[in-house]
Design a protein around this motif. Structure first.
Motif, PDB file in Angstrom:
ATOM      1  N   LEU A  11       0.954  -1.179  -0.113  1.00  0.00           N
ATOM      2  CA  LEU A  11       0.043  -0.017  -0.133  1.00  0.00           C
ATOM      3  C   LEU A  11       0.791   1.346   0.134  1.00  0.00           C
ATOM      4  O   LEU A  11       0.768   2.149  -0.778  1.00  0.00           O
ATOM      5  N   LYS A  12       1.799   1.221   0.956  1.00  0.00           N
ATOM      6  CA  LYS A  12       2.576   2.272   1.093  1.00  0.00           C
ATOM      7  C   LYS A  12       3.591   2.662  -0.320  1.00  0.00           C
ATOM      8  O   LYS A  12       3.464   3.783  -0.927  1.00  0.00           O
ATOM      9  N   PHE A  13       3.953   1.394  -0.821  1.00  0.00           N
ATOM     10  CA  PHE A  13       4.585   1.650  -2.301  1.00  0.00           C
ATOM     11  C   PHE A  13       3.592   2.020  -3.188  1.00  0.00           C
ATOM     12  O   PHE A  13       3.857   3.232  -3.723  1.00  0.00           O
ATOM     13  N   GLU A  14       2.435   1.844  -3.363  1.00  0.00           N
ATOM     14  CA  GLU A  14       1.465   1.969  -4.213  1.00  0.00           C
ATOM     15  C   GLU A  14       1.259   3.516  -3.990  1.00  0.00           C
ATOM     16  O   GLU A  14       1.128   4.612  -5.190  1.00  0.00           O
ATOM     17  N   ASN A  15       0.972   4.017  -2.900  1.00  0.00           N
ATOM     18  CA  ASN A  15       0.586   5.311  -2.528  1.00  0.00           C
ATOM     19  C   ASN A  15       1.820   6.234  -3.225  1.00  0.00           C
ATOM     20  O   ASN A  15       1.444   7.362  -3.637  1.00  0.00           O
ATOM     21  N   LYS A  16       3.040   5.855  -2.760  1.00  0.00           N
ATOM     22  CA  LYS A  16       4.152   6.750  -3.245  1.00  0.00           C
ATOM     23  C   LYS A  16       4.194   6.916  -4.878  1.00  0.00           C
ATOM     24  O   LYS A  16       4.204   7.865  -5.214  1.00  0.00           O
ATOM     25  N   VAL A  17       4.064   5.675  -5.539  1.00  0.00           N
ATOM     26  CA  VAL A  17       4.039   5.583  -6.908  1.00  0.00           C
ATOM     27  C   VAL A  17       2.909   6.622  -7.382  1.00  0.00           C
ATOM     28  O   VAL A  17       3.188   7.689  -8.415  1.00  0.00           O
ATOM     29  N   ALA A  18       1.728   6.362  -6.751  1.00  0.00           N
ATOM     30  CA  ALA A  18       0.641   7.254  -7.387  1.00  0.00           C
ATOM     31  C   ALA A  18       0.912   8.531  -7.345  1.00  0.00           C
ATOM     32  O   ALA A  18       0.777   9.341  -7.804  1.00  0.00           O
ATOM     33  N   SER A  19       1.331   9.139  -6.185  1.00  0.00           N
ATOM     34  CA  SER A  19       1.571  10.373  -5.611  1.00  0.00           C
ATOM     35  C   SER A  19       2.712  11.067  -6.717  1.00  0.00           C
ATOM     36  O   SER A  19       2.600  12.029  -7.029  1.00  0.00           O
ATOM     37  N   GLY A  20       3.636  10.147  -6.955  1.00  0.00           N
ATOM     38  CA  GLY A  20       4.544  10.587  -7.680  1.00  0.00           C
ATOM     39  C   GLY A  20       4.035  11.054  -9.192  1.00  0.00           C
ATOM     40  O   GLY A  20       4.345  11.980  -9.734  1.00  0.00           O
ATOM     41  N   LEU A  21       3.482   9.861  -9.621  1.00  0.00           N
ATOM     42  CA  LEU A  21       2.608  10.067 -11.145  1.00  0.00           C
ATOM     43  C   LEU A  21       1.843  11.449 -11.190  1.00  0.00           C
ATOM     44  O   LEU A  21       2.006  11.963 -12.103  1.00  0.00           O
ATOM     45  N   ILE A  22       1.106  11.558 -10.236  1.00  0.00           N
ATOM     46  CA  ILE A  22       0.139  12.557 -10.209  1.00  0.00           C
ATOM     47  C   ILE A  22       0.939  13.834 -10.263  1.00  0.00           C
ATOM     48  O   ILE A  22       0.420  14.741 -10.996  1.00  0.00           O
TER      49      ILE A  22
END
Lengths: 728, 546
Positions: A11-22
């Motif tokens: 979850l933490k990883f996904e969250n990070k990737v998402a916020s980076g992409l966004i």
């Protein structure tokens, strides 16, 4: 701290990737805008780079009479005064071959003259001989490499002075039929011309001394294509000969161009412009212009920076209107005729330049100096024809009778000079926009006021989608209707259209005034729908009335042909695809933009303000006029300038509904050529990196900058309004 | 009078004036759309053919199009009105023109004879004539023969069959020849790029000869078969007589379709009408785009907007999410909003020239040099193509997607989002499960509007890869199936090209109107669905608001 489970880690990883992409997506928008802007700037900048001359390398050798180079810049030939020709290979850095012109013992070459293409050279010697020769380059492929070879072709010689004394002021040219022309003077102040007619295989020699009155001829120039000859004398007088009749050259006219002796003359590419250099170092370009009586006259059109001493040589470029002038002190000026610009001043560290030549591609200049050195200089001069003045100012082009704003980017021949003034295009864009705006602003704003303030609620619900569809109609459809349906329709019913756009609104106002005849209390009882129906009837009525009267009116006043009438009485021409059609078509595209934003601005005026006004006894209209409109004025202004932005950038409509002629004429009945349409039409054919290509990028950049200002301004106003209303 | 003055003073009249402004805009929209509807739909209709006898005894066989009154000037300088009729005489190859204006007072008689036949041909447009006889199976059939038209139809079918067989054979021949042309291409490329590699070139030339010898017999056989079909078809022809009496021999393989409009009833005409619409949608264009269908243009448009959507939607949605969920409202968001407003306002042609310079010449040119250097100087990606055109348009439609998505995101109630976060969801989980599903109608609205914009935009496309006639579709059955480097056709450009670049504008007008009709049909449908979606979105959150 507790260890994170696998799920939590994911979850933490996904969250990070998402916020980076966004975040990337957010910044991506800014990057896109900046990329567009900087890319356009980058493509435009080379237009304004300064001309530069940089030394590449240098070889030793005594000063030659004539020098030249092949297309690939591998082989250099030098012709020396003893008739020896040496070939220097640039890669191998040595002389690889020698040829000779086979002079007799003790004979020396004193000067040479070549055609503009440098494909044939005439030499004159101190024993009065004139020798013609060509130095041709050949390409050979051996193995994996290309070698440049050379071939000397001698075309024979003739004696220019029977007494055997030396000749001066030789000039030579050859035309595409192979006919050759020589002019020279001898030590007795006599001027001769010799013409060789290839087809007839005959020679004509004439002594022109009597025609010039026996003054001392100081320079000469021949143009074989137009078959004209110029001679200059020590008093600054120019003699203009027509030599098209080979049997008798005719002195057409002569006139004084300067108080100083003219020391050098040369034609530029195309043969319409002549460069003069004087003893005092003045350099001027003169054009052949047809005057009112259709006679050719010569006019001084461009003046260049003065040299400090006598001009000894003028070397025209074989590619464009660049030419080099050299003076007696050995200084070199690189000029561009059309822009009157002296781009480079160069004295080669005061070594005294004697001889200059362009490479065939005109990007290298070969300079021979007094110190037995021959230097090769790289010339960076990609866009000499484009300057700020040529883009935005009047320029005197060859073939024009005065300086003008001209856009004519491509032409048939090699000698064609691109004329790229942005003024006609900017003018066209402004003209189209102007007519579109005066058509669309009143209609859109009136309509928006009605919908937001007076219309029944259910009507507004229908109208908004309709206007949205109006906005979504592809401009190519509007443009095609304008070009293929409305243009012929307008041409056929011109009078009706003119009546509808001038008298009809007045009649309409008169008719709707009749509504006032109904007593006010009764009027109040009618619903809004009845008002609308009445207005609709009024409009139809107005249309029918004008439709009915336009034909008898036309027959009675304008002989049934108003176009003819306009032309004979006011000299107004009528093009089928004209600004009237474009104005309406472009206006049609702009109306929904102005309408929507105005309607938004009006609807967003806080209800409390309007209610207060109505409560104080103001009528509906008074409320709109005194409260709503002032409150929304910023929004309306924003709407107008956004509409303006759309009209300026619109491409297909102006492309299809105008004739695309770059003229400067305000008339409603002519077309124009807009910036956007010019880009669309000309960029596919523009050579990448060429002047036209870059000028079109500059045009796009101007459009971008303009719309940037418009949009930023509108955004700013929108923000301000939002803040202002936040108080209520 | 007094009443009118007070009417103006109170300003009630201005209300009527504003209503006038609105009605005028509406009238314009309706007028424009109805022109396209009427002209577009009318052009599928098979008009009756009239036999017009003139007073000077000349005869025209033609469709009557419109009547118009013109003002003329007589020799004495007096003006008079004259009714003129525009007729379509067709038979371009005989009369040099398709249309003609005739003076109505010079007509002596107009009739509608039953047996006039209209031939739609593969070339030279329509032929309007009387059929005299038919050569088929070595026999000559006369019009008065029983079952003449049935025989005519079967002869027509036979010639079509022969033609398609011949085309198949030709394709086969091409397949056989393709290895040779491949080698020839290689040789010419070598000769241009590496002229000194004489040995390699020699080798290739030898290979070519060997191949040639191998397939020679095959080629001969195929050529014979083709020749046979050609001969067979040359013996199926009709003799027809045009209006002016010229007799023409018409090989039936040159005919695309034939019908006798004056002999058709309403049902058969309707049938023909529908066939024509169908054909317009699914067939290839004929006669340099002025006739036939627009299938490649539809295909190109659809594929281009799909590629564009693939590029723009993720970008736009991410940007909108950043603006509303991630970024602190402040300088950066203001800057982004400014950038979006500016992207929305930049003229489309500026995107076009940017796409040409950046995508095609810079990106494409670089890629060519890195990966396709063997093909140079022939560019692969360094020239206009569907990929670059789609990318250019995706930049152009970015603001549309961002704005619509933002609306969708903003409509998601804060309580829902806070609730998710309070339950321990990460921000991304909250966005994925709460924001995105609820904002979906908004995103969809954006996509639809972007597609509608992309379908109608022409200016940037015409410099980044649209062509008037693409020999191949950008998608086919040869690997890698999607050919993103190919040029493509586009409905909007089709309108511009056929209407403004074709040599015979008058004859191509029906094509322009039908294409415009199709385009506005697509655009209006898309926009209406976007409007519907948006209203749905607004309603949904109005009711669910706390």
């Amino acid at each position: 701290m507790k260890e994170l489970t696998k799920f939590q880690k994911r979850l933490k990883f996904e969250n990070k990737v998402a916020s980076g992409l966004i975040t990337l997506g957010g910044y991506g928008v800014i990057v896109s805008v900046l990329l567009i802007f900087f890319f356009l700037v980058l493509e435009t900048l080379p237009l304004f780079w300064k001309t530069s001359l940089e030394k590449d390398f240098e070889i030793s050798g005594k000063t030659p009479i004539s020098i030249g180079m092949d297309d690939y810049k591998e082989l250099v030939y030098q012709v020396y005064e003893n008739g020896i020709i040496s070939y220097y290979n640039i890669k191998q850095k040595k002389n690889i071959k020698y040829d000779t012109l086979s002079l007799s013992a003790g004979e020396k070459i004193i000067s040479s003259s070549s055609t503009l293409e440098r494909d044939e050279i005439a030499f004159c010697t101190d024993s009065g001989r004139i020798i013609n020769a060509s130095i041709l380059f050949t390409q050979e492929y051996r193995g994996n490499s290309r070698t440049i070879g050379s071939k000397l072709e001698k075309y024979g010689d003739f004696s220019g002075n029977e007494s055997g004394k030396s000749l001066e002021n030789l000039s030579f040219d050859k035309n595409e039929n192979g006919n050759k022309f020589w002019v020279w003077t001898n030590d007795k102040k006599n001027v001769f011309i010799k013409i060789f007619d290839l087809e007839e295989d005959s020679n004509y020699t004439h002594n022109l001394t009597e025609l010039t009155g026996g003054t001392k001829i100081t320079a000469s120039a021949i143009n074989a294509e137009t078959e004209v000859l110029f001679l200059s004398d020590e008093n600054g007088e120019i003699f203009y000969f027509d030599i098209s009749d080979y049997e008798s050259p005719e002195l057409k006219s002569h006139w004084k161009v300067s108080n100083n002796e003219i020391t050098a003359i040369s034609f530029l590419i195309g043969g319409n412009a002549m460069v003069l250099g004087s003893k005092k170092g003045e350099v001027e370009v003169w054009f052949q212009i047809r005057n009112e009586n259709d006679d050719l006259v010569f006019t001084k059109t461009h003046v260049f920076e003065n040299h400090n001493s006598e001009i000894t040589k003028i070397v025209p470029s074989q590619r464009n209107r660049t030419f080099i002038t050299i003076d007696k002190l050995g200084e070199l000026h690189l000029n561009y005729s059309t822009t009157s610009a002296t781009n480079v001043k160069f004295d080669n560290e005061k070594k005294g330049i004697k001889l200059v030549e362009f490479s065939p591609t005109a990007d290298v200049i070969i300079v021979a100096d007094d110190n037995s050195k021959i230097g090769f200089f790289n010339l960076q001069n990609e866009h000499p024809e484009v300057t700020v003045n040529s883009l935005f100012g009047k320029i005197w082009y060859e073939g024009y009778s005065k300086p003008e704003f001209v856009w004519q980017s491509t032409g048939g021949s090699d000698a064609f000079e691109p004329k790229m003034s942005l003024i006609p295009l900017i003018f066209g864009t402004i003209k189209g926009t102007f007519y579109a705006m005066i058509f669309s602003i009143p209609i859109a704003i009136l309509g928006a006021i009605y919908v937001s303030q007076f219309a029944p609620k259910n009507l507004a619900a229908i109208i908004k989608p309709v206007i949205e569809i109006m906005a979504a109609l592809p401009s190519v459809v509007i443009g095609f209707l304008a070009g293929l349906f409305f243009s012929p329709l307008f041409e056929k019913n011109l009078l009706l259209i003119l009546l509808l756009s001038t008298a009809a609104p007045i009649l309409f106002v008169v008719i709707i005034s009749l509504w006032g005849l109904i007593p006010e209390d009764k009027r109040r009882k009618f619903s809004n729908t009845w008002e609308l129906i009445f207005v609709f009837i009024a409009m139809v009525l107005v249309f029918i009335i004008f439709w009915g009267i336009s034909e008898p009116l036309g027959t009675y006043f304008f002989d049934g042909n108003i176009k003819n009438w306009l032309y004979t009485n006011f000299n107004i021409g009528y093009d089928q695809r004209n600004s009237l059609v474009v104005g309406i078509a472009l206006g049609f595209a702009v109306i929904p933009i102005i309408f929507t934003i105005t309607e938004d601005a009006l609807s967003n005026v806080p209800k409390s303000l309007t209610s207060a006004s109505l409560a104080l006894g103001a009528s509906k209209w008074q409320t709109v006029q005194r409260v709503v409109l002032p409150a929304a004025s910023g929004g309306i202004f924003a709407a107008i300038i956004l509409g303006l932005g759309r009209a300026i950038g619109e491409t297909m409509i102006v492309l299809m509904a105008t004739g695309n002629t770059p003229i400067l004429d305000l008339s409603l009945f002519n077309g124009f050529r807009a910036m956007s349409a010019t880009i669309a039409v000309e960029i596919p054919e523009a050579p990448v990196g060429g002047s036209l290509y870059r000028v079109l990028f500059l045009t796009a950049l101007l459009l971008l900058i303009f719309t940037f200002i418009v949009n930023s301004l509108a955004t700013y106003i929108g923000d301000k309004l939002r803040k202002k209303y936040a108080r209520y | 009078m007094k009443k009118i003055i007070t009417f103006w003073k109170k300003g009630d009249s201005y209300i009527l004036l504003t209503a006038g402004g609105l009605l005028f805009s509406l009238a314009m929209v309706i007028f424009m759309i109805s022109i396209i509807l009427i002209k577009g739909f009318a052009s599928f209709y098979a008009n009756d053919v009239a036999e017009i006898k003139m007073k000077d005894n000349s005869i025209y066989l033609a469709e009557i199009l419109e009547t118009e009154e013109v003002v003329l000037q007589s020799e004495s300088g007096k003006t008079y009105n004259q009714k003129q009729i525009n007729i379509k005489i067709a038979n371009r190859d005989i009369f040099d023109q398709d249309f003609k204006w005739i003076n109505s007072n010079e007509i002596s008689k107009i009739e509608y004879p039953q047996n006039v036949t209209v031939f739609e041909r593969w070339e030279y447009g329509n032929l309007i004539a009387y059929v005299k006889n038919l050569n088929y199976n070595g026999k000559v059939y006369q019009t008065r023969d029983k079952d003449f038209w049935d025989i005519f139809s079967s002869a027509f079918e036979k010639s079509e069959e022969n033609k398609s067989e011949k085309e198949n054979l030709e394709e086969e021949l091409n397949d056989v020849l393709s290895p040779i042309s491949e080698i020839q291409r290689e040789i010419s490329l070598m000769e241009i790029n590496f002229p000194w590699k004489t040995k390699e070139i020699e080798k290739l030339k030898q290979q070519e000869e060997i191949l040639q010898a191998e397939i020679n017999s095959q080629i001969e056989q195929l050529n014979q078969k083709i020749e046979q079909k050609v001969i067979e078809n040359s013996e199926i022809y009709a003799t027809v007589q045009a209006g002016d009496g010229t007799e023409i021999t018409l090989p039936l393989e040159k005919v695309y379709r034939f019908y006798r409009p004056n002999d058709m009833n309403f049902i058969s005409k309707s049938g023909l009408y529908l066939t024509r619409i169908w054909e317009f949608l699914v067939e290839e264009p004929r006669e340099s785009n002025t006739e036939g269908g627009v299938f490649p243009a539809i295909f190109g448009t659809v594929m281009m907007v799909i590629l564009m959507s693939i590029a723009v939607v993720p970008f736009g949605v991410l940007a909108a999410l950043y603006l509303n969920e991630y970024a602190k409202q402040g300088f950066v968001t203001r800057l982004i909003r400014l950038a979006i407003a500016n992207l929305a306002g930049v003229p489309s042609i500026v995107y076009g020239i940017f796409g040409l310079g950046f995508f095609i010449y810079f990106l494409g040119g670089t890629i060519d040099q890195l990966f396709f250097s063997s093909k140079l100087p022939e560019p692969t990606l360094g020239t206009g193509g569907i990929l670059w055109a789609s990318l250019t348009l995706s930049l152009l439609t970015l603001p549309v997607v961002v704005v619509a998505t933002e609306e969708g995101i903003l409509a998601v109630p804060k309580a829902n989002k806070d609730g998710a976060l309070a339950l321990g969801a990460t921000k991304w989980q909250m966005i994925r499960k709460i924001v995105l599903p609820n904002a979906m109608p908004g995103i969809l609205t954006g996509v639809i509007l972007a597609i509608s914009r992309g379908a109608g935009e022409v200016a940037p496309l015409m410099i980044t890869g649209v062509v008037k006639l693409a020999p191949t579709l950008p998608f086919d059955t040869t690997f890698p199936f999607f050919h993103l480097d190919r040029k493509f056709m586009h409905l909007g450009f089709h309108i511009y090209d056929v209407g403004f670049q074709s040599p015979n504008v008058e004859a191509s007008l029906p094509m322009v109107y039908t294409t415009a009709l199709l385009l506005i049909f697509i655009v209006i449908t898309l926009n209406l669905s976007a409007i519907f979606l948006r209203n749905y979105l607004r309603k949904k959150f109005k009711t669910s608001a706390f």
